[in-house]
Design an enzyme around this catalytic site. Structure first.
Site, short mmCIF file in Angstrom:
data_model
loop_
_atom_site.label_atom_id
_atom_site.label_comp_id
_atom_site.label_asym_id
_atom_site.label_seq_id
_atom_site.Cartn_x
_atom_site.Cartn_y
_atom_site.Cartn_z
N GLY A 73 -5.39 -5.14 1.65
CA GLY A 73 -5.54 -6.33 2.48
C GLY A 73 -5.57 -6.02 3.97
N HIS B 38 -10.67 -5.06 7.25
CA HIS B 38 -11.50 -4.74 8.41
C HIS B 38 -12.91 -4.45 7.93
CE1 HIS B 38 -11.04 -0.61 7.12
NE2 HIS B 38 -9.72 -0.68 7.24
N HIS C 171 -13.43 -2.22 4.75
CA HIS C 171 -13.30 -2.91 3.47
C HIS C 171 -14.54 -3.77 3.19
CE1 HIS C 171 -8.90 -2.73 4.79
NE2 HIS C 171 -8.92 -2.01 3.68
N GLN D 157 3.18 3.62 -3.33
CA GLN D 157 2.53 4.68 -2.55
C GLN D 157 3.12 4.85 -1.16
OE1 GLN D 157 -1.35 2.55 -2.91
NE2 GLN D 157 -1.74 3.22 -0.83
N GLY E 210 -13.48 4.13 0.41
CA GLY E 210 -13.98 4.59 1.71
C GLY E 210 -13.66 6.06 1.93
N LYS F 97 -12.87 7.25 4.59
CA LYS F 97 -11.76 7.33 5.55
C LYS F 97 -10.56 8.01 4.87
CE LYS F 97 -8.39 5.85 8.17
NZ LYS F 97 -8.06 4.61 7.54
N ARG G 66 -3.95 -0.16 10.03
CA ARG G 66 -2.81 0.28 10.83
C ARG G 66 -3.12 0.34 12.33
NH1 ARG G 66 -1.62 3.62 5.94
NH2 ARG G 66 0.44 2.96 5.20
#
Lengths: 301, 301
Positions: A31, A34, A37, A61, A147, A149, A187
């Site tokens: 959630g 950005h 996503h 996690q 992603g 990332k 973040r």
């Protein structure tokens, strides 16, 4: 768009779609969406009949001293954004639904989970693979989107799917960056104005490494030293790791050939950011010629 | 009946059945079929449209000094037997198909896997849950059948299915015994004539324990001592364990109430045999009355 909170309801929905022969695209997220996503959801919408997005901040996690409690959450905002990019179902279960008391089964990808982020976040990938295995069993996706990332996460999940013969195709999508180059991350909102500015040095360091590889440099210590120098340096900042590894095995490489992943994690104050770049280094065209100085071709992911 | 050796072919077959709305019953085995296995297949044939039986001696669940190499294999005989009880597909993959080089993903049920057999066979249940997770992803069963003979295994798998939200129902079937009481096992063929005779003492010991519980005995040390005494005692025999535990949690119970699993493993020469019995002990009818001496009701599984 529909909001589903119960596992059983989601499973029944997926079963119904499957019986009708409709394909399911799945975008698992924590959630606070950005553009990264949303790019995954857009791709899912292009590829499949039904797009399911999970929004679940997975406690498993997070390490005991990590930012689980503080992690940003805004379901209403997320639903608004998801609806715009073709998401049909948001699956947002509660913790007690996902991990009822006594939960004790874990999926673990050994080796791939151990280096890079796995070293500084022990148990993190075990938490990731366990929740993704659960979500795949709940959603039954034909294709799931991740992603680049989180390069190690994506690779670990690909390996899990392969090793456990899961019936889901994994599609990795490129990193989406802010206009100035910072990789998008939920973040990023933690950053102060100054940290936000300094965080740009991550991408800068990766681009420096890429350029060095393009120039034919192959001394990894030298590349890492140059990267370190270019990363903003303040008392509250700390480089967690800089890794140059094989993009598939995530193991260090003696010779920089083929797809190489350059990944890093850096603390800016209380915020740990990650970023990476994949450089494709062609093998020498003529066997027998010495390696250094060969032409190299690079690609951004 | 059809023999399938490739994972991809089995997955495609299952997908086709699913799309046609046909239900799949699954009996995972290590082959060398006996009446226990066949009883599972018969039940699957009654419950579901298509019965898949896997025959695969899973190396992952054998310890380095265990009987993996020696484990009996006879696919032709197995196919003959399976065809007679309604099996539609035998899935018999090869090792390199199930665990190609570099396989490194494991499913583990913590806690439940640790006592009883898990204690003397470290890694055994991790091997079992990993292969069953793979097989479930390959076969996509609606119902999977397991024998109560491997009580801990069945319980561990139930827990895995529950924790990972797998879309398969687990059906546990009673132990099938030889006419003299010995629990059927593919490993029984290892036994010498003398060991075969002495192996009967396992069931005898379990029946003694059951009778003691029926009589209202609740001193577990006393029950175990009586069981030990009744098990054939020769220099080449060795009791691995005798456990009295909660049938669901597999944890020791201070008070013998509810479903109690009495399980044991004993070495007869080079052969390790297991057996068990479930006794249902009713709670005292009137609260406040002291526990010992209450009426108890028992059931054989």
């Amino acid at each position: 768009m529909r909001l589903v909170k119960k596992i059983k309801s989601m499973q029944n929905l997926s079963n119904t779609y499957k019986r009708k022969g409709r394909t399911i695209g799945f975008v698992p997220t924590m959630g606070y969406l950005h553009q990264g996503h949303l790019s995954l959801a857009r791709q899912a919408d292009r590829d499949t009949d039904v797009v399911v997005m999970s929004i679940y901040v997975n406690p498993l996690q997070f390490g005991p001293r990590e930012d689980f409690k503080r992690y940003p959450r805004d379901l209403k905002r997320d639903m608004r954004l998801a609806a715009r990019v073709g998401v049909d179902i948001i699956f947002a279960p509660e913790d007690k639904e996902m991990y009822p008391q006594g939960h004790s089964t874990f999926v673990n990808v050994e080796k791939l989970s151990e280096g890079l982020c796995g070293k500084s976040r022990p148990g993190h990938f075990k938490g990731v693979t366990t929740v993704i295995a659960k979500l795949f069993n709940i959603v039954h996706p034909d294709i799931a989107y991740f992603g680049q990332k989180d390069a190690q996460q994506a690779r670990v999940i690909e390996k899990m799917v392969e090793d456990l013969n899961m019936n889901t195709k994994i599609k990795m999508m490129p990193i989406i960056r802010e206009s100035d180059g910072l990789a998008m991350s939920s973040r990023n909102i933690y950053l102060t104005k100054e940290e936000r500015k300094d965080a740009l040095s991550l991408y800068r360091a990766l681009k420096i490494a890429e350029a060095m590889l393009k120039e034919g440099k192959s001394n990894q210590r030298e590349i890492i030293a140059r990267m370190k120098k270019s990363i903003a340096n303040k008392p509250s900042y700390r480089i967690d790791y800089i890794g140059i590894v094989d993009a598939k095995t995530l193991q260090p490489k003696r010779r920089l050939e083929g797809k190489v992943l350059i990944a890093l994690a850096v603390w800016f104050g209380k915020t740990r950011l990650i970023d990476n770049i994949v450089v494709n280094i062609k093998k020498p065209a003529c066997p027998g010629r010495s390696y250094s100085g060969q032409a190299r071709e690079t690609s951004n992911q």
